[in-house]
Structure formats: C-alpha cells, structure tokens
Motif scaffolding. Structure first.
Motif, PDB file in Angstrom:
ATOM      1  N   GLY A 139       0.840  -1.196   0.000  1.00  0.00           N
ATOM      2  CA  GLY A 139       0.000   0.000   0.000  1.00  0.00           C
ATOM      3  C   GLY A 139       0.868   1.236   0.000  1.00  0.00           C
ATOM      4  O   GLY A 139       2.106   1.171   0.017  1.00  0.00           O
ATOM      5  N   ASP A 140       0.239   2.386  -0.009  1.00  0.00           N
ATOM      6  CA  ASP A 140       0.954   3.653  -0.019  1.00  0.00           C
ATOM      7  C   ASP A 140       1.278   4.120   1.386  1.00  0.00           C
ATOM      8  O   ASP A 140       0.486   3.939   2.322  1.00  0.00           O
ATOM      9  CB  ASP A 140       0.103   4.744  -0.685  1.00  0.00           C
ATOM     10  N   SER A 141       2.417   4.746   1.549  1.00  0.00           N
ATOM     11  CA  SER A 141       2.689   5.505   2.767  1.00  0.00           C
ATOM     12  C   SER A 141       1.747   6.697   2.809  1.00  0.00           C
ATOM     13  O   SER A 141       1.121   7.066   1.808  1.00  0.00           O
ATOM     14  CB  SER A 141       4.138   5.992   2.759  1.00  0.00           C
ATOM     15  N   ALA A 142       1.634   7.307   3.989  1.00  0.00           N
ATOM     16  CA  ALA A 142       0.762   8.481   4.114  1.00  0.00           C
ATOM     17  C   ALA A 142       1.229   9.601   3.189  1.00  0.00           C
ATOM     18  O   ALA A 142       0.404  10.298   2.573  1.00  0.00           O
ATOM     19  CB  ALA A 142       0.744   8.961   5.557  1.00  0.00           C
ATOM     20  N   VAL A 143       2.537   9.800   3.080  1.00  0.00           N
ATOM     21  CA  VAL A 143       3.062  10.847   2.205  1.00  0.00           C
ATOM     22  C   VAL A 143       2.670  10.584   0.764  1.00  0.00           C
ATOM     23  O   VAL A 143       2.142  11.461   0.067  1.00  0.00           O
ATOM     24  CB  VAL A 143       4.590  10.967   2.367  1.00  0.00           C
ATOM     25  N   GLU A 144       2.886   9.363   0.276  1.00  0.00           N
ATOM     26  CA  GLU A 144       2.528   9.040  -1.096  1.00  0.00           C
ATOM     27  C   GLU A 144       1.015   9.085  -1.296  1.00  0.00           C
ATOM     28  O   GLU A 144       0.533   9.537  -2.345  1.00  0.00           O
ATOM     29  CB  GLU A 144       3.075   7.668  -1.482  1.00  0.00           C
ATOM     30  N   GLU A 145       0.263   8.650  -0.319  1.00  0.00           N
ATOM     31  CA  GLU A 145      -1.192   8.683  -0.393  1.00  0.00           C
ATOM     32  C   GLU A 145      -1.685  10.105  -0.633  1.00  0.00           C
ATOM     33  O   GLU A 145      -2.564  10.353  -1.474  1.00  0.00           O
ATOM     34  CB  GLU A 145      -1.750   8.129   0.926  1.00  0.00           C
ATOM     35  N   HIS A 155       3.410   7.184   8.656  1.00  0.00           N
ATOM     36  CA  HIS A 155       2.803   5.889   8.325  1.00  0.00           C
ATOM     37  C   HIS A 155       3.344   5.404   6.979  1.00  0.00           C
ATOM     38  O   HIS A 155       3.341   6.125   5.982  1.00  0.00           O
ATOM     39  CB  HIS A 155       1.278   6.020   8.251  1.00  0.00           C
ATOM     40  N   GLY A 156       3.840   4.175   6.944  1.00  0.00           N
ATOM     41  CA  GLY A 156       4.335   3.599   5.710  1.00  0.00           C
ATOM     42  C   GLY A 156       5.736   4.030   5.336  1.00  0.00           C
ATOM     43  O   GLY A 156       6.187   3.740   4.227  1.00  0.00           O
ATOM     44  N   ALA A 157       6.433   4.704   6.258  1.00  0.00           N
ATOM     45  CA  ALA A 157       7.841   5.045   6.048  1.00  0.00           C
ATOM     46  C   ALA A 157       8.673   4.188   6.986  1.00  0.00           C
ATOM     47  O   ALA A 157       8.332   4.027   8.165  1.00  0.00           O
ATOM     48  CB  ALA A 157       8.089   6.522   6.318  1.00  0.00           C
ATOM     49  N   THR A 158       9.757   3.625   6.497  1.00  0.00           N
ATOM     50  CA  THR A 158      10.602   2.757   7.317  1.00  0.00           C
ATOM     51  C   THR A 158      11.144   3.549   8.506  1.00  0.00           C
ATOM     52  O   THR A 158      11.783   4.583   8.317  1.00  0.00           O
ATOM     53  CB  THR A 158      11.767   2.204   6.494  1.00  0.00           C
ATOM     54  N   PRO A 159      10.931   3.090   9.742  1.00  0.00           N
ATOM     55  CA  PRO A 159      11.389   3.847  10.907  1.00  0.00           C
ATOM     56  C   PRO A 159      12.879   3.642  11.159  1.00  0.00           C
ATOM     57  O   PRO A 159      13.473   2.648  10.751  1.00  0.00           O
ATOM     58  CB  PRO A 159      10.561   3.265  12.047  1.00  0.00           C
ATOM     59  N   LEU A 160      13.460   4.602  11.857  1.00  0.00           N
ATOM     60  CA  LEU A 160      14.811   4.469  12.380  1.00  0.00           C
ATOM     61  C   LEU A 160      14.792   4.744  13.876  1.00  0.00           C
ATOM     62  O   LEU A 160      15.042   3.858  14.685  1.00  0.00           O
ATOM     63  CB  LEU A 160      15.773   5.440  11.672  1.00  0.00           C
ATOM     64  N   SER A 161      14.457   5.969  14.243  1.00  0.00           N
ATOM     65  CA  SER A 161      14.356   6.365  15.648  1.00  0.00           C
ATOM     66  C   SER A 161      13.003   7.041  15.817  1.00  0.00           C
ATOM     67  O   SER A 161      12.857   8.233  15.537  1.00  0.00           O
ATOM     68  CB  SER A 161      15.496   7.327  16.002  1.00  0.00           C
ATOM     69  N   PRO A 162      11.987   6.311  16.241  1.00  0.00           N
ATOM     70  CA  PRO A 162      10.613   6.809  16.153  1.00  0.00           C
ATOM     71  C   PRO A 162      10.341   8.134  16.857  1.00  0.00           C
ATOM     72  O   PRO A 162       9.446   8.871  16.438  1.00  0.00           O
ATOM     73  CB  PRO A 162       9.784   5.671  16.770  1.00  0.00           C
ATOM     74  N   THR A 163      11.099   8.472  17.909  1.00  0.00           N
ATOM     75  CA  THR A 163      10.847   9.755  18.562  1.00  0.00           C
ATOM     76  C   THR A 163      11.665  10.884  17.962  1.00  0.00           C
ATOM     77  O   THR A 163      11.547  12.028  18.407  1.00  0.00           O
ATOM     78  CB  THR A 163      11.114   9.690  20.082  1.00  0.00           C
ATOM     79  N   MET A 164      12.488  10.565  16.952  1.00  0.00           N
ATOM     80  CA  MET A 164      13.264  11.608  16.283  1.00  0.00           C
ATOM     81  C   MET A 164      13.021  11.656  14.776  1.00  0.00           C
ATOM     82  O   MET A 164      13.491  12.589  14.110  1.00  0.00           O
ATOM     83  CB  MET A 164      14.767  11.423  16.562  1.00  0.00           C
ATOM     84  N   ASP A 165      12.303  10.698  14.219  1.00  0.00           N
ATOM     85  CA  ASP A 165      12.046  10.674  12.785  1.00  0.00           C
ATOM     86  C   ASP A 165      11.090  11.793  12.387  1.00  0.00           C
ATOM     87  O   ASP A 165      10.015  11.951  12.983  1.00  0.00           O
ATOM     88  CB  ASP A 165      11.433   9.334  12.371  1.00  0.00           C
TER      89      ASP A 165
END
Length: 493
Positions: A118-124, A216-226
């Motif tokens: 599916g699409d990420s929120a940005v792509e959506e 949403h739909g983006a690969t996380p790295l550091s969730p409180t800093m992304d």
C-alpha cells in the motif's frame, strides 16, 4: 571533468526552460493549458535519462506509471478539477516511503526485493493531490549508514562536483532537486538527513515540526526523532510541497489532530517586526567552521535587520548537550528498530550501517531515561529562552562544504569528518528547522544557513526564508551536468 569545471555551474535559462519553472509557475501554466503535465514529466524523465548516470540520484524510475498519472492530471485539470498545489507536478520519494506496487529497498540487501502492499501516508496524499511520481531516490541504508560501496545501489554524487558526497541520508533528494530533475522531493530527517543534503547541494530542506507530517508507511529508524518532509529548489516550492502532505493521520499517533495552516499565503518577503534570535557561540568560534559560513550568517542577520526584523542575540545551552543526548536516543531506538536483523542476519547489513547501529545495544535503560530527562530540559530551555520571545532562530546548518568521497571512512566511528552538521539539536527537540542556501564557498560548493522556529512555526521560517532567498538565493544558477549513456544502476518501471 576537472574540479573547477564540475563546480562552475550554469545559469538557468528562465521560465522558457521547463526545468526552471517553480511549482507556482508550472501550476499556472498547467491550469491555463499552456503546458501539460505530460510535457513536464517527459522533460524530467529525459533529464534523468541523460544525466543521472553520473549522479545516481534515482534507484527506480517509474516512467510508464508517471506518464499515466500525468495524463490523468491533464484530463482532470482540463475538466476543471484542481487537487491542489502539486497537481500535475513531478516529484520523487526517498526509498524509505512505501508506494503501492513498488519496491521499498531502503538501500539494503535485507529489503531490496520488498514490494509495498500500500501507499505511505506521504505518497497517499501526493497521489490524492494529483502529483506525478517519477520514482524512488537514493538513500543511505535504512536512512542511517553512509555512502558505502557494499550496498545494492551506488551512492548518489554531489552535482556541483561528483567527487564529493551530497550528504545524507536523503541524498538522492538533494541531488535530484539541485540537478533540476525535480522541483520538489520528499525525504526524512532523524538527525539532519534532509537538511544535510539541502545544505551540501544548495537546495531548501525543511524538517517540519515533529508530528506535522505522518510517518505511516515510512521505514522507521528512531521513532521519537524521525521527521518527514520536503526538499525544494525554492522556499515557495518547499512550502507548496509541505502544504500537500501536512496534517493529522489517525494511523500515526505522533501527528497532531489539527489541520495544517496556509503556508503559501505569507510568502511576501515582508519581515518587518519579525523577531529573530541568534547565538554565535555554537559555530563562530569553532575552528571547524568555515569563515565563509560565519560571514554568510552575519550577512543574513544584517539583511533581515535591514528589512525591519528585530534581531537579538540569545544564550543557548551548550551544543554538546544536544549532540550527546540525541546520539544516545538515536542509538537506542535505532538498535531496537533493527535488533532482530542485527542478531539474525548481521552480514546482510552494509559495513557502515552495522557499525553505526550496533553500539545501541550498549545503551541501558538508565542511560536512556537520563537522556530523555535531559531532552525534556533542553526542549524547555529552547521554548523559554528563545521561542517565548522570538519567531525564528538563525544558526549554522553545516560547518564546512561537502566532503570528498575519498575522505569518507569505510569504518565507523571515524575521525571527525570535515563536513560536520549542526542539525541534530532540533531533530531531538522536534522544532521545525530549514536549511536555506546562501551561495557558494571559494571552492564552488554550496553553503547555507539554518532557520529554526517554535513548534508548528513553519510559516515564520518560510517568511524569513523568502526574504533571504531574494537576496542570496542565486536560484538561477545550476550545476553543470555530465551527459552519459544510461546504465543498469537503477530499474525502470
């Protein structure tokens, strides 16, 4: 090509060249019927085919899908349907964002064949806004590693001089916009990953307020800093791109339950009465900071003051506190995000990524709690010492121009790199921050300044940025590009 020739740049030919149309200019011509979205897409695809063999900004070009979306945009605009500022405008995504039916490789052997369901929120939101996706852009592995030779695709190269890195991890986004392939691109920023490429490639790069744009739909790295947001060729292009993707998303609890304000209405360049803070202690006396960058910041402050802004010096907490705190949080969260693969398939990581992620295993609960408490106090200090009385903080974004590839280490941690960024403080605190070009250093590579605002104060950054861009932007200058035969370094869909 000699180093001097590679960095000499070319003057843009103006609105007659489709690549030099701003989002607003292109949008007006699309709506009047003077150009079509198909023309814009074909022109961009032609530039990518002709020149990206030397730059590696794209890892996937979605030619057929792009032209179909462009044809749809043309039909809708002819029929009177207007989906917003990016309707019919080409763009591309850092390859950590899902787009349905396309691989999200994360520049990693671990996920190189993963296809998004599916699409990420940005792509959506971009799809719903009528934008035309041209493909996926180069990144560092999982938005964390470096320009490493042991990954699925070669690293992107700085268009002003291909012997230099473009910075990362939204490297392809910075390169593609600077080269003129795109007006806008979308990336992520966890410690400076959009502002770094913007600074080193001479584009505008905005890290929005934490939670303004859904992850949403983006690969996380550091969730409180992304953070997730746009890079653009101009301030107005960047504002239009943010307008298209900002806003609440119930699938991402980090987002604020409030609609995004109008970012395009205040781009007049009028800064009279704008309250501007600065603190030279972070950069001016550091021997790593190029004098040209300090001088550029001083010129920017003087220009704002000359236009009627109220410019005052402020006292910030020590930069080292922000840096140490942010590194601990990012290390702990990055390791937690990738722990399973680090334990089960460590050899599938690139060498630099593995070396950067693994130290997070040594961050204990007590260390993280202390870092989080320090983070709270640093946020409080910025809010009380700076943004209680000011609209914008002006500071350094990077300390030098982009490093050469042969100066970048194959092992981590390296000796201090000569392209250190000063971006992590505001990824830690969540305040919006924008890298804005101020011209070029003596070696022909871009330099710039960082503008920071109170939470959800992006409009103030665009206001100040528009005024500075009018004086220092040199938006009519592009890097000289090499024409080369296409190769198989990226796929075409």
């Amino acid at each position: 090509m000699s180093e001097t020739d590679a960095m000499s740049g070319t003057d843009a030919t103006g609105p007659g060249d489709l690549a030099e149309l701003t989002v607003a200019q292109a949008g007006a011509l699309l709506r009047s019927g003077e150009i079509t979205s198909v023309q814009l897409a074909e022109h961009a695809l032609g530039l990518i085919e002709a020149h990206d063999a030397a730059l590696n900004s794209f890892v996937l070009v979605t030619r057929d899908q792009a032209l179909e979306r462009a044809r749809q945009a043309d039909r809708e605009l002819r029929g009177g349907l207007d989906r917003g500022p990016l309707h019919g405008i080409p763009y591309a995504l850092k390859d950590i964002f899902d787009a349905e039916g396309l691989p999200t490789t994360n520049q990693s052997w671990l996920t190189v064949s993963d296809v998004a369901a599916g699409d990420s929120a940005v792509e959506e939101r971009l799809r719903a806004g009528g934008g035309v996706l041209l493909g996926k852009l180069a990144t560092y592995e999982f938005a964390m590693g470096g320009p490493s030779p042991d990954l699925p695709f070669p690293p992107a190269r700085n268009p002003w001089n291909t012997e230099h890195i473009p910075s990362g991890s939204s490297s392809g986004a910075g390169v593609a916009v600077a080269a003129g392939f795109l007006r806008v691109a979308f990336g992520s920023d966890t410690a400076g990953s959009m502002r770094g490429p913007a600074f080193h490639c001479g584009t505008v790069g905005l890290k929005p307020t934490y939670g303004l744009v859904s992850g949403h739909g983006a690969t996380p790295l550091s969730p409180t800093m992304d953070h997730f947001g746009p890079l653009g060729w101009t301030v107005a292009d960047t504002a239009a791109a943010l307008q298209a993707v900002a806003g609440p998303d119930p699938r991402d609890p980090r987002t604020r339950d409030a609609p995004a304000p109008d970012y395009l209405g205040g781009l007049t360049g009028d800064v009279k009465g704008l309250r501007v803070a600065y603190s030279s202690a972070w950069y001016a006396h550091d021997p790593e900071t190029l004098p040209e960058i300090t001088e550029g910041i001083e010129r920017a402050l003087a220009h704002l003051e000359g236009l009627g802004a109220i410019v005052e010096e402020c006292k910030l907490p020590a930069y080292e506190l922000f840096n140490a705190c942010g590194r601990i949080v990012m290390a702990a969260e990055g390791f937690a995000t990738h722990e399973r693969n680090l334990r089960e398939e460590p050899r599938k990581f690139g060498r630099i990524t593995y070396q950067k992620l693994l130290p997070g295993a040594g961050v204990g609960a007590a260390d993280l709690l202390r870092a989080m408490e320090l983070r709270r106090r640093l946020i409080e200090a910025l809010d009380q010492r700076v943004f209680a009385d000011h609209d914008v903080l002006v500071t350094a974004c990077g300390q030098t121009t982009a490093a050469r590839f042969d100066a970048f280490p194959l092992d981590w941690p390296p000796p201090r790199l000569a392209n250190d960024m000063q971006t992590i403080p505001f990824a830690l605190t969540g305040h919006p921050a924008m890298s804005l070009p101020l011209g070029f250093a003596g070696n022909g590579l871009p330099i710039g300044v960082q503008l920071v605002g109170p939470r959800f104060g992006e409009a103030g950054l665009f206001r100040a940025g528009t005024a500075l861009e009018a004086e220092f932007g040199r938006r009519g200058t592009r890097p000289a590009l090499t024409t080369g035969a296409p190769d198989d370094r990226h796929a075409t869909a």
